[in-house]
Design an enzyme around this catalytic site. Structure first.
Site, mmCIF file in Angstrom:
data_model
loop_
_atom_site.group_PDB
_atom_site.id
_atom_site.type_symbol
_atom_site.label_atom_id
_atom_site.label_comp_id
_atom_site.label_asym_id
_atom_site.label_seq_id
_atom_site.Cartn_x
_atom_site.Cartn_y
_atom_site.Cartn_z
ATOM 1 N N LYS A 293 0.775 -1.362 0.079
ATOM 2 C CA LYS A 293 0.047 -0.058 0.006
ATOM 3 C C LYS A 293 0.670 1.088 0.053
ATOM 4 O O LYS A 293 0.732 2.335 -0.778
ATOM 5 C CB LYS A 293 -0.958 0.019 1.442
ATOM 6 C CG LYS A 293 -2.187 -1.082 1.238
ATOM 7 C CD LYS A 293 -2.983 -0.861 2.304
ATOM 8 C CE LYS A 293 -2.474 -1.148 3.676
ATOM 9 N NZ LYS A 293 -2.154 -2.572 3.978
ATOM 10 N N THR A 294 1.944 1.421 0.794
ATOM 11 C CA THR A 294 2.521 2.671 0.956
ATOM 12 C C THR A 294 3.424 2.942 -0.215
ATOM 13 O O THR A 294 3.481 3.999 -0.815
ATOM 14 C CB THR A 294 3.336 2.485 2.379
ATOM 15 O OG1 THR A 294 2.466 2.344 3.617
ATOM 16 C CG2 THR A 294 4.437 3.833 2.322
ATOM 17 N N GLU B 25 -3.962 5.795 1.430
ATOM 18 C CA GLU B 25 -3.891 4.546 1.580
ATOM 19 C C GLU B 25 -5.270 4.067 2.502
ATOM 20 O O GLU B 25 -6.005 4.989 2.965
ATOM 21 C CB GLU B 25 -2.813 4.253 2.546
ATOM 22 C CG GLU B 25 -1.589 4.036 2.002
ATOM 23 C CD GLU B 25 -0.319 3.744 3.013
ATOM 24 O OE1 GLU B 25 -0.563 2.590 3.748
ATOM 25 O OE2 GLU B 25 0.843 4.458 2.755
#
Length: 461
Positions: free
Chosen positions: A122-123, A166
């Protein structure tokens, strides 16, 4: 109560734990919209310094009087119900909401909100996509779970109707969102202390997909992802290596095992070639998700290629601290077996003489439930060093210890403290080696200790 409408009638918002990586960006964005912001925190740090630089009043420590004048209070997930500022808000009938609720409110104020979800990546993908869109002139706002060197932090306040954020599945916080575009990178067994099993995780992702208002961008190679959304009636864009995907990476090669290169196809036609400077096959998938989303929004193939090539990673994602005495010291956030395997396989293909993985297990529940998977991942490097388990929010009702993991990994050493690990690694690593610290906790401190000790040894030969 509809807090979306509440924002129309208030001016002053107070953030409890304003220095948190998820709180600081929200405070920045709301300040840019003209709200008066105040906050409190227990710890100094870079994000807090940034908040203070805007002239936002920040109280060190938590006290009831800190919320004076506030019309809305926002608290991070780490703030307990008996926090004096939460108690004061309750006594004064001031609305008090958790960070994920405010994230939903803020992102719904943007016409084209993009939420990046998935068990892994995600990041990195949020950082990739943010950098790609900023570099291509889209001027989005961005909320990233790690520091992106390109913007000098984990947030960016743009002037367009696009926001990138996110979307974390833990305790279903992503169900507070109603994105225009939802990216699902992958679905894997994690956070089993909450979800109990993979089926429940897939159900949550299914619900998240149904809350999307525009389009789903999906990893077409990930069986769990495609299964979770199969009956969701919304436009879908897929990416991956498989022939069934709308966006495909083909002719994949690696420059000395480090720089992944591929041709990007859209609907079977080559639109550009991409060369990444972040290593590993997993980053090809991350870049495909970013490329597909940006192309859908109108980015040109050249903008996609140019800006993906410039992406150098985010903080704690294979972040290289330095190479004292010819020994490379790096740190990575990987804390799940799938992430460990992806990062360690990438590291083993980068031409180092020996790869040392220093792993800090993160939570008793995750370690106990995925013990065999962790063991398989830690067999990949030349040497695995395992620290004691970081409990985070748990007590050890599982009766699990790092030595239980070590017994399953023939190439491992179990050492409890960062001091012991630092001494051991610095005595045994040699020129040409990679020392890679890994984990979701504070193991980056160990990376810093190793780097400093090697640097001292180099300077005092």
């Amino acid at each position: 109560m509809n807090y979306d409408n509440l924002l129309n009638d208030i001016k002053r918002i107070h953030f409890i734990g304003i220095g948190g990586s998820g709180m600081c960006p929200l405070a920045e964005i709301l300040r840019s919209e003209g709200f008066e912001i105040s906050g409190s925190d227990m710890n100094e740090g870079e994000t807090l310094d940034k908040i203070k630089s805007y002239g936002i009043p920040v109280f060190m420590g938590h006290a009831k009087e800190n919320i004076e004048g506030a019309e809305l209070v926002v608290y991070s997930a780490a703030i307990k119900e008996d926090n004096p500022e939460r108690e004061a808000a309750k006594e004064q009938n001031i609305p008090c909401i958790e960070r994920s609720v405010m994230l939903g409110i803020v992102t719904r104020r943007y016409k084209r909100s993009i939420a990046v979800s998935g068990t892994h990546g995600k990041t990195t993908t949020t950082g990739m996509l943010s950098q790609l869109l900023i570099g291509s002139g889209f001027d989005p706002s961005a909320i990233i779970g790690g520091k992106l060197p390109f913007i000098g932090g984990n947030s960016y306040v743009g002037k367009s109707d696009i926001i990138v954020c996110e979307a974390c599945e833990y305790v279903d916080t992503f169900l507070e969102l109603n994105p225009f575009i939802s990216i699902i990178l992958n679905i894997d067994a994690d956070h089993l202390d909450y979800f109990k099993n993979l089926d429940n995780i897939k159900k949550s992702f299914h619900q998240f997909a149904t809350q999307t208002t525009g389009v789903l961008v999906l990893n077409g190679d990930d069986e769990n992802t495609m299964d979770a959304v199969k009956d969701v009636n919304i436009e879908k864009i897929t990416y991956g290596f498989g022939e069934n995907c709308d966006y495909r990476a083909v002719n994949i090669s690696a420059d000395k095992g480090v720089h992944e290169q591929y041709d990007l196809l859209y609907k079977g036609e080559k639109i550009t070639s991409i060369k990444l400077i972040v290593p590993g096959r997993h980053n090809i998938y991350n870049s495909l998700a970013a490329a597909a989303t940006a192309h859908f929004l109108g980015a040109t193939p050249n903008e996609i290629s140019t800006n993906l090539h410039k992406f150098g990673g985010v903080h704690r994602r294979f972040e290289i601290l330095g190479t004292p005495d010819g020994i490379t010291v790096a740190d990575d956030f990987a804390h799940h077996p799938t992430e460990l395997s992806a990062t360690l396989n990438a590291a083993m293909n980068m031409g180092f003489k020996k790869v040392w993985a220093v792993f800090q297990p993160h939570t008793f529940s995750r370690t106990a439930m995925l013990l065999d998977d962790f063991a398989e991942a830690l067999k990949i490097p030349d040497v695995a060093i395992i620290s004691e388990i970081l409990p985070v929010r748990e007590t050890n009702t599982y009766n699990i210890y790092s030595t239980d993991l070590g017994e399953k990994v023939p190439n491992s050493v179990c050492l409890d403290t960062f001091e012991e690990i630092t001494d051991y690694v610095c005595k045994n690593a040699t020129e040409g080696d990679l020392i890679l610290t890994m984990g979701g906790g504070n193991v980056y401190m160990c990376a810093n200790m190793i780097y400093k000790q090697l640097k001292f040894m180099e300077e005092n030969k």
